[in-house]
Design a protein around this motif. Structure first.
Motif, PDB file in Angstrom:
ATOM      1  N   THR A  97      18.181  -5.037   3.928  1.00  0.00           N
ATOM      2  CA  THR A  97      17.921  -3.647   3.890  1.00  0.00           C
ATOM      3  C   THR A  97      16.863  -3.340   4.588  1.00  0.00           C
ATOM      4  N   ILE A  98      16.730  -2.462   5.201  1.00  0.00           N
ATOM      5  CA  ILE A  98      15.655  -1.886   6.124  1.00  0.00           C
ATOM      6  C   ILE A  98      15.184  -0.494   5.693  1.00  0.00           C
ATOM      7  N   GLU A  99      13.940  -0.373   5.275  1.00  0.00           N
ATOM      8  CA  GLU A  99      13.235   0.966   4.729  1.00  0.00           C
ATOM      9  C   GLU A  99      12.159   1.160   6.017  1.00  0.00           C
ATOM     10  N   PHE A 100      12.190   2.547   6.221  1.00  0.00           N
ATOM     11  CA  PHE A 100      11.296   2.920   7.315  1.00  0.00           C
ATOM     12  C   PHE A 100      10.663   4.125   7.088  1.00  0.00           C
ATOM     13  N   ALA A 101       9.151   4.373   7.274  1.00  0.00           N
ATOM     14  CA  ALA A 101       8.795   5.578   7.277  1.00  0.00           C
ATOM     15  C   ALA A 101       7.311   5.598   8.082  1.00  0.00           C
ATOM     16  N   ILE A 102       6.672   6.646   8.210  1.00  0.00           N
ATOM     17  CA  ILE A 102       5.550   6.888   8.872  1.00  0.00           C
ATOM     18  C   ILE A 102       4.457   6.378   8.292  1.00  0.00           C
ATOM     19  N   ASP A 103       3.435   5.793   8.837  1.00  0.00           N
ATOM     20  CA  ASP A 103       2.222   4.975   8.298  1.00  0.00           C
ATOM     21  C   ASP A 103       1.588   5.720   7.109  1.00  0.00           C
ATOM     22  N   GLY A 104       1.531   7.242   7.350  1.00  0.00           N
ATOM     23  CA  GLY A 104       0.755   7.864   6.461  1.00  0.00           C
ATOM     24  C   GLY A 104       1.441   8.100   5.139  1.00  0.00           C
ATOM     25  N   ALA A 105       2.974   8.143   5.198  1.00  0.00           N
ATOM     26  CA  ALA A 105       3.614   8.081   4.047  1.00  0.00           C
ATOM     27  C   ALA A 105       3.586   6.842   3.118  1.00  0.00           C
ATOM     28  N   CYS A 106       3.471   5.684   3.949  1.00  0.00           N
ATOM     29  CA  CYS A 106       3.261   4.300   3.398  1.00  0.00           C
ATOM     30  C   CYS A 106       1.772   4.428   2.679  1.00  0.00           C
ATOM     31  N   LEU A 107       0.884   5.059   3.421  1.00  0.00           N
ATOM     32  CA  LEU A 107      -0.406   4.946   2.815  1.00  0.00           C
ATOM     33  C   LEU A 107      -0.465   5.878   1.507  1.00  0.00           C
ATOM     34  N   ALA A 108       0.249   6.870   1.222  1.00  0.00           N
ATOM     35  CA  ALA A 108       0.382   7.636   0.247  1.00  0.00           C
ATOM     36  C   ALA A 108       1.019   6.758  -0.636  1.00  0.00           C
ATOM     37  N   LEU A 109       1.965   6.129  -0.539  1.00  0.00           N
ATOM     38  CA  LEU A 109       2.742   5.451  -1.601  1.00  0.00           C
ATOM     39  C   LEU A 109       1.762   4.307  -2.140  1.00  0.00           C
ATOM     40  N   ALA A 110       1.072   3.671  -1.055  1.00  0.00           N
ATOM     41  CA  ALA A 110       0.283   2.595  -1.628  1.00  0.00           C
ATOM     42  C   ALA A 110      -0.734   3.290  -2.523  1.00  0.00           C
ATOM     43  N   GLU A 111      -1.662   4.148  -2.266  1.00  0.00           N
ATOM     44  CA  GLU A 111      -2.557   4.691  -2.851  1.00  0.00           C
ATOM     45  C   GLU A 111      -2.200   5.390  -4.342  1.00  0.00           C
ATOM     46  N   GLY A 133      -3.921   9.642  10.517  1.00  0.00           N
ATOM     47  CA  GLY A 133      -2.710   9.883   9.881  1.00  0.00           C
ATOM     48  C   GLY A 133      -2.678  10.290   8.644  1.00  0.00           C
ATOM     49  N   GLY A 134      -1.562  10.559   7.933  1.00  0.00           N
ATOM     50  CA  GLY A 134      -1.701  11.158   6.424  1.00  0.00           C
ATOM     51  C   GLY A 134      -0.493  11.138   5.864  1.00  0.00           C
ATOM     52  N   GLY A 135      -0.430  10.930   4.633  1.00  0.00           N
ATOM     53  CA  GLY A 135       0.588  11.187   3.731  1.00  0.00           C
ATOM     54  C   GLY A 135       0.252  12.162   2.444  1.00  0.00           C
ATOM     55  N   ILE A 136       1.399  12.641   1.961  1.00  0.00           N
ATOM     56  CA  ILE A 136       1.316  13.654   0.978  1.00  0.00           C
ATOM     57  C   ILE A 136       1.941  13.324  -0.408  1.00  0.00           C
ATOM     58  N   ILE A 137       1.359  13.386  -1.367  1.00  0.00           N
ATOM     59  CA  ILE A 137       2.078  13.270  -2.663  1.00  0.00           C
ATOM     60  C   ILE A 137       2.045  14.738  -3.399  1.00  0.00           C
ATOM     61  N   ALA A 138       3.204  15.110  -3.695  1.00  0.00           N
ATOM     62  CA  ALA A 138       3.439  16.459  -4.362  1.00  0.00           C
ATOM     63  C   ALA A 138       4.343  16.226  -5.587  1.00  0.00           C
ATOM     64  N   ASP A 139       3.749  16.813  -6.735  1.00  0.00           N
ATOM     65  CA  ASP A 139       4.355  16.620  -8.119  1.00  0.00           C
ATOM     66  C   ASP A 139       4.956  15.216  -8.133  1.00  0.00           C
ATOM     67  N   GLY A 140       4.197  14.167  -7.743  1.00  0.00           N
ATOM     68  CA  GLY A 140       4.420  12.751  -7.950  1.00  0.00           C
ATOM     69  C   GLY A 140       5.300  12.212  -7.156  1.00  0.00           C
ATOM     70  N   ARG A 141       5.715  12.778  -5.792  1.00  0.00           N
ATOM     71  CA  ARG A 141       6.485  12.102  -5.067  1.00  0.00           C
ATOM     72  C   ARG A 141       6.013  12.328  -3.504  1.00  0.00           C
ATOM     73  N   VAL A 142       6.290  11.260  -2.719  1.00  0.00           N
ATOM     74  CA  VAL A 142       5.865  11.226  -1.440  1.00  0.00           C
ATOM     75  C   VAL A 142       6.799  12.286  -0.737  1.00  0.00           C
ATOM     76  N   VAL A 143       6.032  13.347   0.171  1.00  0.00           N
ATOM     77  CA  VAL A 143       6.865  14.278   1.059  1.00  0.00           C
ATOM     78  C   VAL A 143       7.147  13.536   2.368  1.00  0.00           C
ATOM     79  N   MET A 144       8.333  13.557   2.678  1.00  0.00           N
ATOM     80  CA  MET A 144       8.888  12.930   4.048  1.00  0.00           C
ATOM     81  C   MET A 144       9.198  14.054   4.871  1.00  0.00           C
ATOM     82  N   GLY A 145       9.486  14.998   4.687  1.00  0.00           N
ATOM     83  CA  GLY A 145       9.888  16.308   5.632  1.00  0.00           C
ATOM     84  C   GLY A 145      11.192  15.879   6.561  1.00  0.00           C
TER      85      GLY A 145
END
Length: 300
Positions: A97-111, A133-145
Motif C-alpha cells: 500500500t502506498i501513501e503519499f503526501a507533501i513533506d509539510g503535511a508529513c512534518l505536521a503529522l509527525a509533530e 515548507g509547512g503543514g497545517i493542523i486544524a481541529d486535530g486533523r492535517v489539512v491536505m487541500g
C-alpha cells in the motif's frame, strides 16, 4: 512484513523501516543531478533488503499532486515537470500500500503525533532548510487541500522583497529566507562560505554579512508566519529543519517581525517553538502515514 518510509528532500533522500511511531535503520543519499529515480530506487531497495514490504509512506518536497501521485520538487530539475513517484514505488513493491503526501503535511503529522504539536488542535508546522515548507493542523486533523499542497507556506509572498523564486513568482518567503537563498544572498554580498551551517557559524562569530543574511531571513519568516497566523487562527507554530537551527541570529529577528506584524487579538503573542523532533521529522510523518496512524481519509 515490513513498512517503509521515504523522504524526498530538495537535496537528499532518506528512507527507513517504520517501527510504531518511530523510523529505524535510516539510510540517506544525496539527490543526484540526473537519474534521480535510480538513486531513490537504490536507496529503497537497500533499506528493504529481503523483507516483504506491505506499505510505503512517501513524504516529498513540493509541489505534489496526490490525486495523480506526481511529485515536482522545484529544486530537482529532472523532476520539476512531474515524476510519477507513487507508480514508480508501486512497481518496485507491487503488493504494498502506498501513501503519499507533501513533506509539510508529513512534518505536521509527525509533530502532532510525537512532537511539539501533541495535544494542540490547531497548529502550523514549518520546515526551514534548503527550501521552506509547512503543514497545517486544524481541529486535530492535517489539512491536505485539493491537490495535497495545503500549508505550502514557502510561497507566501512577503512584503518588500522583490526576489525571483524558482516557482516563477517574485517575493516568496522561500526565495528570501531558505538556507539556499540566504547563502546565495550572502555570497552576493562578498561572503566566502558555501553552506547554511557555515553561514550560521559565521553569524555567531560576528561576521557582519552572515548576521545580515540571517536577519534578512528571520524578518521574512516572521512576516510569513504573521500572515499565516491571521489566516489560520492557530494555537502554536513549530519550526524544524536544518537552517532553523541557526539560533538567535535567525530567531530573534523572526520573533521581532512576528510581534510587529501579528497585532490582532487572536494572533498577538502567538508562540513559536523549535521542532520537538531532533532529526527526520518528514520521515517520521511518512511513517505515520504508512503505518495507518493517519491516512488521507483522516485529513480535512
Amino acid at each position: 512484513m515490513t513498512v517503509l518510509a521515504l523522504d524526498i528532500g530538495a537535496t537528499k533522500f532518506a528512507a527507513g523501516v517504520v517501527d510504531g511511531l518511530d523510523v529505524r535503520d535510516v539510510r540517506r543519499a544525496d539527490v543526484p543531478p540526473e537519474e534521480v529515480w535510480a538513486a531513490c530506487r537504490g536507496l529503497l531497495l537497500e533499506v528493504a533488503g529481503d523483507a516483504t514490504i506491505t506499505a510505503v509512506g512517501i513524504g516529498s518536497a513540493g509541489p505534489v499532486d496526490v490525486r495523480t501521485g506526481l511529485t515536482a520538487p522545484l529544486n530537482i530539475p529532472e523532476w520539476k515537470s512531474g515524476f510519477a513517484i507513487v507508480a514508480a514505488v508501486q512497481e518496485l513493491f507491487p503488493s504494498a500500500t502506498i501513501e503519499f503526501a507533501i513533506d509539510g503535511a508529513c512534518l505536521a503529522l509527525a509533530e502532532y503525533h510525537v512532537g511539539a504539536l501533541r495535544g494542540v488542535p490547531n497548529g502550523l508546522a514549518l520546515t526551514v532548510s534548503s527550501g521552506i515548507g509547512g503543514g497545517i493542523i486544524a481541529d486535530g486533523r492535517v489539512v491536505m487541500g485539493r491537490t495535497g499542497n495545503a500549508g505550502h507556506i514557502g510561497h507566501i509572498v512577503v512584503p518588500g522583497w522583490d526576489v525571483p523564486c524558482l516557482c516563477g513568482g517574485v517575493g516568496c518567503v522561500e526565495a528570501v529566507a531558505s538556507g539556499m537563498s540566504s547563502v546565495r544572498w550572502a555570497v552576493g554580498q562578498g561572503w566566502r562560505g558555501a553552506t547554511g551551517v557555515q553561514l550560521a557559524e559565521d553569524a555567531h562569530a560576528g561576521d557582519e554579512i552572515a548576521l545580515a543574511a540571517l536577519h534578512r531571513s528571520g524578518t521574512a519568516l516572521g512576516q510569513a508566519i504573521a500572515s499565516a497566523a491571521a489566516l489560520l487562527d492557530v494555537d502554536l507554530v513549530v519550526i524544524g529543519g536544518g537552517f532553523a537551527q541557526s539560533g538567535a541570529p535567525l530567531w530573534d529577528p523572526m520573533r521581532a517581525a512576528l510581534e510587529r506584524h501579528a497585532r490582532l487579538d487572536f494572533t498577538r503573542g502567538l508562540r513559536v517553538v523549535p521542532s520537538g523532533i531532533a532529526h527526520g521529522a518528514t520521515l517520521v510523518g511518512a511513517g505515520v502515514l504508512a503505518a495507518g496512524h493517519a491516512t488521507v481519509a483522516d485529513t480535512v
